[in-house]
Scaffold this motif. Structure first.
Motif, PDB file in Angstrom:
ATOM      1  N   LYS A 169       0.817  -1.183   0.062  1.00  0.00           N
ATOM      2  CA  LYS A 169      -0.280   0.018   0.137  1.00  0.00           C
ATOM      3  C   LYS A 169       0.761   1.217   0.090  1.00  0.00           C
ATOM      4  O   LYS A 169       0.539   2.237  -0.669  1.00  0.00           O
ATOM      5  N   THR A 180       3.022   1.483  -3.565  1.00  0.00           N
ATOM      6  CA  THR A 180       2.300   1.683  -4.813  1.00  0.00           C
ATOM      7  C   THR A 180       1.376   3.040  -4.589  1.00  0.00           C
ATOM      8  O   THR A 180       0.752   3.486  -5.657  1.00  0.00           O
ATOM      9  N   ALA A 205      -1.634   2.744  -3.320  1.00  0.00           N
ATOM     10  CA  ALA A 205      -3.056   2.153  -3.402  1.00  0.00           C
ATOM     11  C   ALA A 205      -4.017   2.535  -2.798  1.00  0.00           C
ATOM     12  O   ALA A 205      -3.943   2.765  -1.559  1.00  0.00           O
ATOM     13  N   TYR A 256      -4.332   1.575  -7.759  1.00  0.00           N
ATOM     14  CA  TYR A 256      -3.240   2.211  -7.796  1.00  0.00           C
ATOM     15  C   TYR A 256      -2.873   2.885  -9.071  1.00  0.00           C
ATOM     16  O   TYR A 256      -3.252   2.227 -10.100  1.00  0.00           O
ATOM     17  N   SER A 267      -4.044  -1.622 -11.488  1.00  0.00           N
ATOM     18  CA  SER A 267      -3.562  -0.300 -11.861  1.00  0.00           C
ATOM     19  C   SER A 267      -4.781   0.350 -12.486  1.00  0.00           C
ATOM     20  O   SER A 267      -5.781  -0.362 -13.291  1.00  0.00           O
TER      21      SER A 267
END
Length: 304
Positions: free
Chosen positions: A64, A67, A69, A104, A126
């Motif tokens: 997390k 990235t 996210a 992310y 993504s």
């Protein structure tokens, strides 16, 4: 691509060398002689498994943070609702707890799963994947990641890495002790000579490269297995279509090294570099699904 391989290898070797240096210092502090193989093995196991298990326990947090996210707690739109409901349905079919679902920011088509517990994992996609794939293709990618979780791949990978780290640390010191004893006329019983530490560091690197090859071989195997699981959960044709889309559009991954091996795909090298890649070629993965024996269940073609 070569830069990514070199960075991955350098990171792993740096960790092993650091563990090795700390272990060598503690050997001297506690007066553990080279002939005491049992004590050296215990220390190697503590350091070898310690690092990999800590990484596993922190994997969701690291993923997390690295990235950026965004975890979907309350879906804000139809796309987020579809993501959460698709993962929920697949998780129930796979017999695991509901993972956290996240998005992310990244331009490439990619997704990953991680977590120390198959009932408390993380599945992330993504923004590039959401923008480039159809829903059927995205469903297959999510099924692939849910299969990673259901197969316990993150835990298995950590255990394999722990075993390999233990082997590297232990073997380097045993072989280093033999070489040092030969170079110093049987000095082993009086403690290591100066050559011992040099030889051990070199052996940490050599054995570390071999260990990385073994770990990546398992990583490639688990990708084939997750593809088969994705085909069972989402449908064989959807999984093949998703991999074909990846083969046409996949670029260099922007995932951090800590989670890159858990992505849906990765760049493939040649020669020696191929042995250090975490993913097999997409063409091989597609062919494996085409060649896999099939059976019909509830009207859906599934892959064994």
């Amino acid at each position: 691509m070569f830069k990514r391989i070199a960075l991955f290898l350098a990171t792993n070797l740096a960790v092993l060398i650091l563990l090795g240096v700390v272990m060598s210092v503690l050997q001297n502090v506690f007066g553990i002689r080279l002939g005491n193989n049992g004590a050296i093995l215990v220390m190697a196991a503590v350091f070898g498994f310690g690092g990999s298990l800590i990484s596993l326990l922190m994997s969701k947090w690291i993923a997390k943070r690295t990235t950026g996210a965004y975890v979907i707690e309350q879906p804000r739109n139809a796309e987020e609702r579809w993501l959460v409901e698709t993962v929920r349905r697949q998780a129930e079919a796979a017999g695991i707890g509901m993972p956290e679902v996240a998005i992310y920011q990244a331009p490439e088509i990619n997704a990953f799963a991680t977590g120390a517990n198959r009932n408390d994992a993380l599945v992330a996609v993504s923004t590039g994947l959401l923008g480039a794939m159809t829903k059927d293709e995205a469903e297959a990618v999510l099924a692939h990641e849910v299969s990673h979780v259901a197969n316990g791949d993150m835990v298995t990978m950590a255990l394999i890495q722990g075993v390999l780290n233990t082997f590297v640390l232990f073997a380097a010191r045993i072989v280093g002790g033999w070489i040092d004893a030969m170079l110093n006329g049987g000095r082993e019983s009086r403690g290591p000579g100066v050559f011992y530490f040099v030889v051990v560091m070199v052996l940490d690197v050599v054995f570390g490269i071999l260990a990385s090859m073994i770990a990546m071989a398992f990583s490639r195997y688990r990708e084939f297995r997750a593809d088969a699981g994705g085909a069972r959960l989402a449908g064989r044709e959807k999984m093949i279509a998703a991999l074909k889309r990846l083969s046409l559009t996949y670029g260099e991954s922007t995932l951090p090294n800590q989670v890159q091996a858990f992505g849906i795909s990765g760049a493939v090298g040649h020669g020696l570099s191929k042995l250090l890649r975490s993913h097999p070629p997409l063409e091989e993965r597609i062919q494996a699904l085409i060649d896999a024996p099939q059976e019909r269940s509830s009207g859906r073609t599934v892959v064994r």
